[in-house]
Design a protein around this motif. Structure first.
Motif, short mmCIF file in Angstrom:
data_model
loop_
_atom_site.label_atom_id
_atom_site.label_comp_id
_atom_site.label_asym_id
_atom_site.label_seq_id
_atom_site.Cartn_x
_atom_site.Cartn_y
_atom_site.Cartn_z
N ALA A 1 18.40 52.76 10.79
CA ALA A 1 19.67 52.56 10.10
C ALA A 1 20.32 51.28 10.60
CB ALA A 1 20.58 53.76 10.32
N PRO A 2 20.75 50.40 9.68
CA PRO A 2 21.29 49.11 10.11
C PRO A 2 22.70 49.22 10.69
CG PRO A 2 21.44 49.32 7.73
CD PRO A 2 20.70 50.54 8.22
N ILE A 3 23.05 48.25 11.51
CA ILE A 3 24.41 48.10 12.00
C ILE A 3 25.11 47.10 11.08
CG2 ILE A 3 25.83 47.31 13.94
CD1 ILE A 3 23.54 48.08 15.79
N GLY B 1 17.64 49.26 17.16
CA GLY B 1 16.39 49.95 16.91
C GLY B 1 16.48 51.44 16.64
N THR B 2 17.55 52.10 17.08
CA THR B 2 17.62 53.55 16.91
C THR B 2 19.06 54.04 16.82
OG1 THR B 2 16.97 55.70 17.82
CG2 THR B 2 17.52 53.99 19.40
N SER B 3 19.23 55.15 16.14
CA SER B 3 20.53 55.82 16.05
C SER B 3 20.64 56.97 17.03
CB SER B 3 20.75 56.35 14.63
OG SER B 3 20.79 55.30 13.70
N LYS B 4 19.64 57.16 17.88
CA LYS B 4 19.66 58.28 18.82
C LYS B 4 20.57 57.97 20.01
CE LYS B 4 15.16 60.10 17.47
NZ LYS B 4 13.79 60.50 17.87
N ALA C 1 26.31 61.64 21.80
CA ALA C 1 25.90 61.57 20.40
C ALA C 1 25.49 60.16 20.03
CB ALA C 1 27.05 62.03 19.48
N GLY C 2 24.51 60.04 19.13
CA GLY C 2 24.03 58.75 18.67
C GLY C 2 25.06 58.05 17.79
N ARG C 3 24.74 56.82 17.39
CA ARG C 3 25.72 56.05 16.64
C ARG C 3 25.95 56.61 15.23
NH1 ARG C 3 22.95 52.09 13.35
NH2 ARG C 3 20.89 51.51 14.15
#
Length: 495
Positions: free
Chosen positions: A473-475, A177-180, A94-96
């Motif tokens: 989406a930011p960290i 760069g990505t939540s995937k 699963a992504g973040r």
């Protein structure tokens, strides 16, 4: 957006019969028992020896002449079968954001990029140059924006950072760069451990990673039939902490493997099974994914061809074997030997995407590769996303229900009528039809009035639009700080 895809259409692209699969499996067992495999990790050797494998005696000669002495291991069939009995058939990543999930089980397929290309075509200047940290971040942003890219690999190899720690920098760019979900590479065990700790920081701890890992690690044995220290140690660490591992060869048929496709499949299976055995010896139930980038050596150029039909054929055959064994499958598609986004790139990418989806492979990577894996192309990635959307629509099959059979509607319209004004049409056309974003369906006059743009023009426009406008989406800043601390410590230890 559909979260995963299950093949409903028939026939599927099946290459091997059950009898042929059994022959290949027994041949692979024979290779591991009779020929054996080179194991250059002392930890791996000890595990296999203690488990009942035969290890050849070490030589007392000179270091140069006895480099491989004491490293040959013959793995008995019973141990392989025992490992297969405990290896899981289902793997979830699963992504973040925890929403985007990849569920690797029979007949579910997902597409993603490849990793570590040294060069890219600059989308603003068309210059071929090395990837930078910013480029790897931009590649992740493009993946993040594309509907049909389900997981992300780096696409590029980060330059301008320390060689021994580039993987940590690369992973940071991907995370930003990505939540995937990810498939990552690692320099060695320490690099994998640091990326694991970075993932735990992002997710909130090891417990959340264990619940649904953020990434799968890509690990390669060295064909033919050799296992480096780095590869083995990464497998062992992954099994220890619960990281799903791809242990997959990259065989050049006629070069590092037999020229016959069946022989290459046998060798590839034998090499993958070594990883399965090692992982299960560390922790029964450790997730291992088989597969490989196995294709023909072009005898005129000596390249490993990414556009050859043999790549799709061997991958589909290996998928047949993986299904029979009950292991998830890592496959290849969306790539080309072409140097630019041209007709060759479109043909080779489309053929491989369709066959990979039809085969039922689970993780299908290398989308976006040009120049036989040397060039990671944003343009190729965006074009392939459109092709993947078409393939997913076709593989969704045809729904047959009283509503879709539409007998009442046919009766209502009758002979000579039309369906444009029917409520049934309004309700269903968006789900029944696939709507292109980049493919052109205008009449010539309208196409000319809108600039006579080619597919390549439209693809580049979309690339630039994503780069100019898409914000992942930011960290959180405190997590970012912890990630940079892990990287700084690794850099300091590897000057």
């Amino acid at each position: 957006m559909r979260a995963n895809y299950q093949i409903n259409a028939t026939p599927q692209f099946r290459v091997l019969s059950d009898d042929q699969i059994v022959e290949i499996y027994h041949a692979a067992l024979d290779v591991l028992e009779r020929v054996g495999t080179r194991m250059y990790s002392e930890e791996g050797l000890a595990l296999l020896r203690d488990a009942g494998c035969q290890v050849d005696a070490a030589s007392t000669g000179s270091a140069a002449s006895t480099r491989s002495a004491g490293t040959l291991v013959r793995i008995p069939a019973w141990l392989v079968k025992h490992a297969l009995n405990t290896a899981p058939q289902r793997v979830v990543v699963a992504g973040r954001d925890r929403r985007r999930r990849v569920v690797l089980e029979r007949e579910k397929f997902y597409f993603g990029t490849g990793s570590d290309c040294p060069s890219l075509v600059d989308p603003h200047t068309d210059e071929v140059r090395k990837y930078t940290f910013q480029d790897v971040y931009d590649a992740a942003r493009i993946s993040d924006a594309l509907e049909h890219i389900d997981f992300h690999m780096s696409l590029g190899l980060t330059s301008g950072v320390p060689t021994q720690t580039y993987d940590r920098h690369q992973f940071l760019a991907m995370l930003q760069g990505t939540s995937k979900p990810f498939v990552i590479t690692a320099v060695d065990r320490a690099g994998l451990a640091d990326q694991y700790h970075m993932a735990c920081e992002v997710l909130g701890g090891p417990e959340e990673f264990a619940r649904a890992p953020l990434f799968v690690v890509y690990i390669e044995p060295s064909s033919p039939l050799s296992n480096s220290v780095e590869a083995v140690e990464k497998v062992l660490y992954a099994a220890e902490v619960g990281i799903p591992a791809i242990y997959t060869p990259c065989i050049i048929c006629g070069g590092t493997g037999p020229v016959t496709l069946a022989g290459t499949i046998v060798q590839a299976l034998a090499e993958s099974l070594v990883g399965v055995v090692l992982a299960q010896l560390v922790r029964p139930g450790a997730a291992v994914i088989m597969g490989g980038v196995n294709s023909a050596m072009d005898m005129a150029t000596s390249i490993l061809s990414y556009g050859a039909p043999e790549l799709s054929l061997v991958s589909a055959a290996a998928t047949d074997v993986a299904k029979w064994l009950g292991l998830p499958m890592f496959s290849t598609a969306g790539c080309s030997d072409s140097k630019t986004l041209d007709q060759q790139a479109a043909v080779e990418a489309t053929m491989s995407i369709v066959f990979a989806a039809l085969s039922g492979a689970n993780l299908i990577h290398d989308v976006g590769y040009l120049e036989s894996g040397l060039l990671g192309s944003f343009d190729m990635l965006v074009m392939a996303d459109e092709v993947i959307g078409m393939a997913k629509h076709v593989l969704g099959g045809v729904a047959v229900t009283p509503e879709t059979l539409a007998i009442d509607v046919v009766e209502r319209v009758g002979p000579g009528g039309h369906y444009l004004t029917q409520e049934h049409t309004r309700q269903h056309f968006r789900t029944q039809f696939w709507f292109p974003e980049l493919m052109d369906r205008q009449q010539r006059r309208s196409w000319q009035a809108s600039g006579s743009k080619t597919m390549a023009d439209r693809v580049r426009e979309k690339v630039i639009h994503i780069l100019d406008h898409h914000e992942p989406a930011p960290i959180p800043p405190d997590v970012q700080s912890h990630l940079r601390d892990i990287i700084a410590q690794a850099d300091a230890q590897n000057p």
